[in-house]
Design an enzyme around this catalytic site. Structure first.
Site, short mmCIF file in Angstrom:
data_model
loop_
_atom_site.label_atom_id
_atom_site.label_comp_id
_atom_site.label_asym_id
_atom_site.label_seq_id
_atom_site.Cartn_x
_atom_site.Cartn_y
_atom_site.Cartn_z
N HIS A 79 0.85 -1.20 0.00
CA HIS A 79 0.00 0.00 0.00
C HIS A 79 0.88 1.25 0.00
CE1 HIS A 79 -2.76 3.13 1.24
NE2 HIS A 79 -2.03 3.34 2.31
N ASP A 108 6.01 21.63 -26.77
CA ASP A 108 6.03 20.28 -26.19
C ASP A 108 7.13 20.24 -25.14
OD1 ASP A 108 6.04 17.40 -25.79
OD2 ASP A 108 5.00 17.27 -27.71
N TRP A 144 7.20 0.25 3.89
CA TRP A 144 7.66 0.99 2.70
C TRP A 144 9.03 1.59 2.95
CZ3 TRP A 144 8.75 6.17 1.31
CH2 TRP A 144 8.60 7.11 2.34
N SER A 172 13.00 6.13 -14.05
CA SER A 172 11.89 6.87 -14.63
C SER A 172 11.80 8.28 -14.04
CB SER A 172 10.60 6.09 -14.39
OG SER A 172 9.49 6.92 -14.53
N SER A 173 11.91 8.37 -12.73
CA SER A 173 11.80 9.69 -12.09
C SER A 173 12.93 10.61 -12.53
CB SER A 173 11.88 9.58 -10.58
OG SER A 173 10.75 8.94 -10.10
N HIS A 256 13.29 12.02 3.40
CA HIS A 256 12.67 13.28 3.74
C HIS A 256 12.50 14.21 2.56
CE1 HIS A 256 10.67 16.10 6.18
NE2 HIS A 256 11.30 16.99 5.45
N GLU A 258 12.02 13.25 -0.29
CA GLU A 258 10.93 12.59 -1.00
C GLU A 258 9.56 13.09 -0.53
OE1 GLU A 258 10.51 10.53 -3.47
OE2 GLU A 258 8.42 9.96 -3.10
N TYR A 260 8.86 15.95 0.47
CA TYR A 260 8.65 17.28 -0.12
C TYR A 260 8.46 17.20 -1.62
CZ TYR A 260 8.67 19.41 4.26
OH TYR A 260 8.28 19.74 5.51
N SER A 271 -1.81 27.31 -5.21
CA SER A 271 -1.64 28.75 -5.41
C SER A 271 -2.42 29.21 -6.65
CB SER A 271 -0.16 29.08 -5.59
OG SER A 271 0.56 28.61 -4.49
N HIS A 305 15.17 13.25 11.79
CA HIS A 305 14.00 13.36 12.68
C HIS A 305 13.13 12.11 12.58
CE1 HIS A 305 11.73 15.74 9.32
NE2 HIS A 305 11.49 14.46 9.19
N HIS A 306 13.40 11.26 11.60
CA HIS A 306 12.69 9.97 11.54
C HIS A 306 13.40 8.93 12.40
CE1 HIS A 306 10.05 11.19 8.19
NE2 HIS A 306 11.07 11.93 7.84
N THR A 331 6.85 27.03 5.77
CA THR A 331 5.54 26.39 5.55
C THR A 331 4.44 27.33 6.02
OG1 THR A 331 6.63 24.30 6.02
CG2 THR A 331 4.25 24.25 5.87
N LYS A 334 3.70 30.11 3.58
CA LYS A 334 2.85 29.71 2.45
C LYS A 334 1.38 29.75 2.86
CE LYS A 334 4.23 27.56 -0.82
NZ LYS A 334 5.10 28.20 -1.79
N ARG A 453 2.09 1.40 15.15
CA ARG A 453 1.67 1.24 13.76
C ARG A 453 2.13 -0.12 13.23
NH1 ARG A 453 5.97 5.03 10.46
NH2 ARG A 453 4.88 4.20 8.67
#
Ligand code: HEM
Ligand SMILES: [Cu+2]
Ligand SMILES: [Cu+2]
Lengths: 534, 377
Positions: A79, A108, A144, A172-173, A256, A258, A260, A271, A305-306, A331, A334, A453
């Site tokens: 998932h 294009d 994950w 790909s990315s 991290h 990622e 963002y 916006s 921080h993880h 943040t 914004k 979790r």
């Protein structure tokens, strides 16, 4: 000048798409590829959603009812992987494909053939990853975040396919990002200076650099896993002198930024939408750009921080606590800018605006819980509980996902030349909004009460909130079928849309007719102040 | 249409509210140690600040949504920046963050105040149980034991009513004395686990090859429960932590008796047992230590976990079987049980495997055989 070019290249530019299925296989057109990305991501979203419903069905009540713990772990892992790499990221790339050439006034993307390749890699990558679920021994079951050694020494045999799939997704990315950067930097219409670019373009430019910076790090991590599994190295194997904690540093140095990558383009989308429906210029355009740039910079220095609980020295803990707290400043800027854009506007609340306002409110709630998680001593209590699950779902579902849905409603008149049905759109919004909150709000409580979790079964005191959460999940899941219906209905029998489909909409894409021509701008448009956001 | 949505939403909101009001646990618990209370206060402080900011920010947003709408005839203003405002809303949040960082730093520093401990316990995570080892002053081993989930399968599979401590109960809880500074050395044998007791306000990852430390002083005797909080494989949800805090004198008496039974136990390694005795003991050990992977019916979960029923090892030479169980299989989930079980337990579980699930090796395993194979240790 442009007349001359026009006369010279006339015949090259007047053909439409090829016919039949091969059109989609061979296409190098940014709109076709955008469409492919978007449908692919929608399909992955439904697959990932089904897995989520398996999880929520099992957690409806204490005890084991439907699945075994081993299978449950495969569900949570796939998932997460499918939603992150298969739904959210490709959806943003699809939007970039559709919108960036139109917004910068280009015909294009800069590198159309690579564009085709970067899309067509994905079905193979995900086909391979999902096929592992049917293999003997099962698919990925290590979360994950695939922490070693659970994902190396103790992994099912299919982990090798998983590694290969991650490599493909990364390739790909990276190709997609190179293409986006090349398009933005080289193909803007004359007069569109960097500080006149639409915010969606700005946020994607920065996101693309983040991707190029961190995808190779992820590739490095999975390659080291591959070596540990097959070539007897011990990068992450303590018995051979390796260090499992190093895996986490490498993973989160990717991970991290990622997160963002999954939210910056959303900032751009929202916006556009808020300014349009407030019928006002975006408030603080340049501070928006600087805020995104500083978030991107900070995202490289907060990764641990993880990992507050892995046992870093005090100085390390303090550094990562302070740097993480700092992210709240840009943040906040914004969020304040969005609200100032709405302030004294002349607002209407069509479906895209509803999703955008829900984004601002619910994403901010995710930001608050993020701030709480940044406080190291209390993070010890929250870490790896449902509180974290609530946090990242608030930023990802009503955050990233709502922005994608909002973008589809907002730009679909431009893509298809047809208008969606507003009542159905609103129905979709309210069902999703209610569903999302019933699903994830109670998870704050179960987390604070101490529910870890990634568990298939739980102690009795968590029962009420889990039941509520499961009910919400089914409401949310099934309301996405309304979305599918709205899309098909629009494409087949929507009412014709005008070129400038929304009264307050600004930007070059709205100067084109709806549907937009196959090659967006065959000669560079003039960038007038009326179409500039800031 | 709108009305039904509204009714539906308010119905759900009401149910939600009713659940929230009657649920006994909504918030972080204050816990029982000084640290856990400080953590709780910090949590409430940060939560309060977030709620206050939220009320202001969302208040402005909703006012704007309410008042500045086209349907009320509002004309759009055309302003698009305001330097003072922008500077203000960069600086004010920064100041708030600094104010939040100060107490956070203080609590964190207090948590890192290890040293000066009265006793040390090594906590070792295994797939899917905890081992507690009481270390003496020279950090030599004195005695140790495993702590396994005690909830019966029948409750998990909904065949029996679940009790209040469902999934939060173990066969042997960790015991520590009240009012003394206990230091925990946290590590793991196989994959990463995490040891968490919410009421003490402490959590640390148990990482193979790494020894982390934690400490606590618990003033109140009582039973405190927690769970593993790092995904560690199939039974991650089934390895709870239970800590029993005893009054000091009671703890000392318990500790002395445990240390001496270690000696008594060692004497029984020379004894011989009958088939029935071995089978009875073996079945018990198998249920606690082996059934998680090889399953209660011996069928395993191939290919990850092989079946014992009909296994070539269980039907083959006895010493190979004993050796496999004592040393484990490197690079697999099959652990070296020689480090976890004593010779009596090892002999009986192997004997049990060789004579159950349709296996019939027809031999006997005695503790002395185990002692011989593991080099008389
Ligand atoms: C104000 C901004 C944010 C802050 C301060 C913040 C902080 C944090 C912290 C400290 C954690 C680790 C919690 C733990 O495991 O104990 C975390 C987890 C997470 N955050 Fe955020 N966050 C923010 C915004 C975001 C955004 C924008 C996203 C994605 C769109 C995001 C996605 C995630 C994810 C996916 C995780 C969980 C990863 C995992 O363990 O599986 N966060 N966040
Ligand atoms: Cu992060
Ligand atoms: Cu675990």
């Amino acid at each position: 000048m442009s007349e001359v070019i026009h006369a010279d290249h006339h015949d090259d530019h007047d053909h439409g798409p090829e016919k039949g299925l091969l059109r989609w296989l061979y296409t190098t057109n940014h709109k076709d590829i955008g469409t492919l990305y978007l449908w692919f991501s929608f399909a992955m979203f439904l697959v990932g959603g089904v897995l989520a419903l398996v999880i929520r069905a099992e957690l409806f009540q204490p005890g084991l009812q439907f699945v075994e713990p081993e299978f449950f772990n495969q569900m949570t892992t796939n998932h997460g992987l499918i939603m992150v790499f298969g739904a959210i990221m490709p959806a943003f790339v699809g939007l970039a494909n559709w919108l960036i050439p139109m917004q910068v006034g280009a015909p294009d993307m800069a590198l159309p053939r690579m564009n085709n390749l970067s899309f067509w890699i994905l079905p193979f990558a995900f086909g391979m990853m999902i096929s592992t679920l049917f293999m003997e021994g099962g698919g990925p079951n290590f979360g994950w975040t695939f922490y070693a050694p659970l994902s190396t020494t103790y992994a099912p045999d299919s982990v090798t396919y998983f590694i290969f799939a991650v490599h493909l997704m990364g390739a790909s990315s990276i190709m997609g990002s190179i293409n986006i950067i090349a398009t933005i930097l080289n193909m803007r219409a004359p007069g569109m200076t960097l500080m006149k670019m639409p915010l969606f373009v700005w946020t994607w430019l920065i996101t693309a650099y983040l991707l190029i910076a961190v995808m190779p790090v992820l590739a490095g991590a999975v390659t080291m896993m591959l070596f540990d599994i097959h070539f007897n190295t011990s990068f992450f194997n303590a018995a051979g002198g390796g260090d499992p904690v190093m895996f986490q540093h490498i993973f989160w140095f990717f991970g991290h930024p990622e997160v963002y990558i999954m939210i910056l383009p959303a900032f751009g989308i929202v916006s556009h939408i808020i300014a349009t429906f407030a019928r006002k210029p975006l408030f603080g355009y340049s501070s928006m750009v600087y805020a995104v740039a500083s978030i991107a910079f900070l995202s490289f220095i907060v990764w641990a921080h993880h990992m507050f609980t892995v046992g870093m020295p005090l100085a390390g803990q303090l550094f990562f606590m302070y740097s993480t707290m700092l992210i709240a400043v840009p943040t906040g800027v914004k969020v304040f800018n969005w609200i100032a854009t709405m302030w004294r506007g002349s607002m209407t609340f069509e479906t895209p605006m509803l999703f955008a306002i829900a984004f601002v409110v619910l994403f901010t709630m995710g930001g608050f819980s993020g701030l709480m998680l940044a406080i190291t001593p209390v993070d010890y209590q929250y870490h790896d509980t449902y509180f974290v699950v609530a946090h990242f779902h608030y930023v990802l579902v009503p955050g990233a996902l709502f922005s994608i849905i909002a973008a589809v409603y907002f730009w679909i008149p431009k893509w298809t030349g047809k208008m969606y049905n507003e009542s159905l759109g609103k129905l979709h919004f309210w069902l999703s909004f209610i569903g999302v909150n019933i699903t994830f709000f109670p998870q704050h409580f179960s987390g604070l009460a101490g529910m870890p979790r990634r568990i298939p079964d739980y102690a009795l005191q968590f029962a009420d909130f889990n039941m509520l959460s499961s009910i919400g999940a089914f409401i949310f899941g099934f309301s996405q079928l309304v979305f599918l219906y709205v899309l098909i209905h629009t494409i087949r029998s929507g009412k014709p849309a005008e070129g400038r489909a929304w009264e307050g909409a600004k930007g070059l894409e709205w100067t084109l007719p709806s549907p937009a021509p196959y090659h967006s701008f065959t000669h560079p448009p003039k960038v007038t102040d009326a179409e500039v956001q800031g | 249409m709108k009305k039904t949505i509204l009714q539906f939403a308010s119905g759900i909101a009401l149910i939600g509210w009713a659940l929230i009001v009657q649920a006994d646990e909504l918030n972080l618990r204050p816990g029982v140690t000084d640290i856990s209370r400080e953590v709780y206060d910090l949590h409430m402080l940060i939560l309060g600040i977030c709620v206050a900011i939220g009320v202001v920010v969302f208040g402005v947003l909703f006012w704007s949504v309410y008042a500045h709408r086209k349907s009320r005839g509002q004309e759009a203003a055309q302003f698009h920046h305001n330097t003072y405002l922008e500077i203000l809303w960069t600086i004010v949040p920064t100041i708030i963050l600094v104010l939040m960082a100060i107490p956070s730093t203080q609590v964190l520093i207090a948590m890192y105040d290890t040293g000066g401990e009265d006793m040390t316990v090594e906590v070792r995570g295994y797939q899917w149980k905890w081992q507690y080892k009481y270390l003496d002053e020279d950090y030599n081993r004195t005695f140790s034991f495993f702590s396994n989930l005690a909830t019966p399968r029948s409750q998990i599979n909904n065949r029996q009513v679940k009790t209040d401590t469902y999934l939060l109960e173990v066969d042997r809880p960790l015991k520590i004395p009240a009012n003394r500074k206990v230091r925990f050395l946290i590590t793991a044998e196989d994959v990463i686990h995490a040891w968490w007791v919410p009421d003490f306000g402490i959590k640390r990852d148990a990482v193979p090859g790494v020894v982390n430390d934690l400490w606590t002083i618990v003033p109140e005797p009582g039973v405190y429960r927690g769970q593993c909080t790092e995904l560690c494989g199939k039974d991650h949800g089934f390895m709870p932590i239970v800590v029993e805090v005893l009054p000091e004198a009671e703890f000392d008496a318990w500790y002395a008796s445990q240390a001496s039974t270690e000696v008594v136990k060692a004497e029984s390694f020379g004894e011989t047992f009958t088939h029935e005795q071995l089978m009875a003991k073996g079945e018990e050990i198998y249920g606690t230590y082996c059934a998680a992977c090889h399953l209660a019916d011996g069928q395993g979960i191939p290919p990850a976990f092989p079946a014992i029923a009909g296994s070539a090892v269980a039907m083959g030479p006895r010493d190979d079987h004993l050796r496999l169980v004592i040393d484990g299989v490197a690079g697999s989930a099959m652990q070296a049980f020689g480090k976890q079980l004593d010779p009596v337990e090892l002999a009986s579980v192997v004997h049990f495997q060789r004579h159950s699930f349709g296996n019939d090796a027809g031999d006997i395993s005695q503790p002395a055989d185990v002692v011989n194979l593991s080099g008389g240790q």
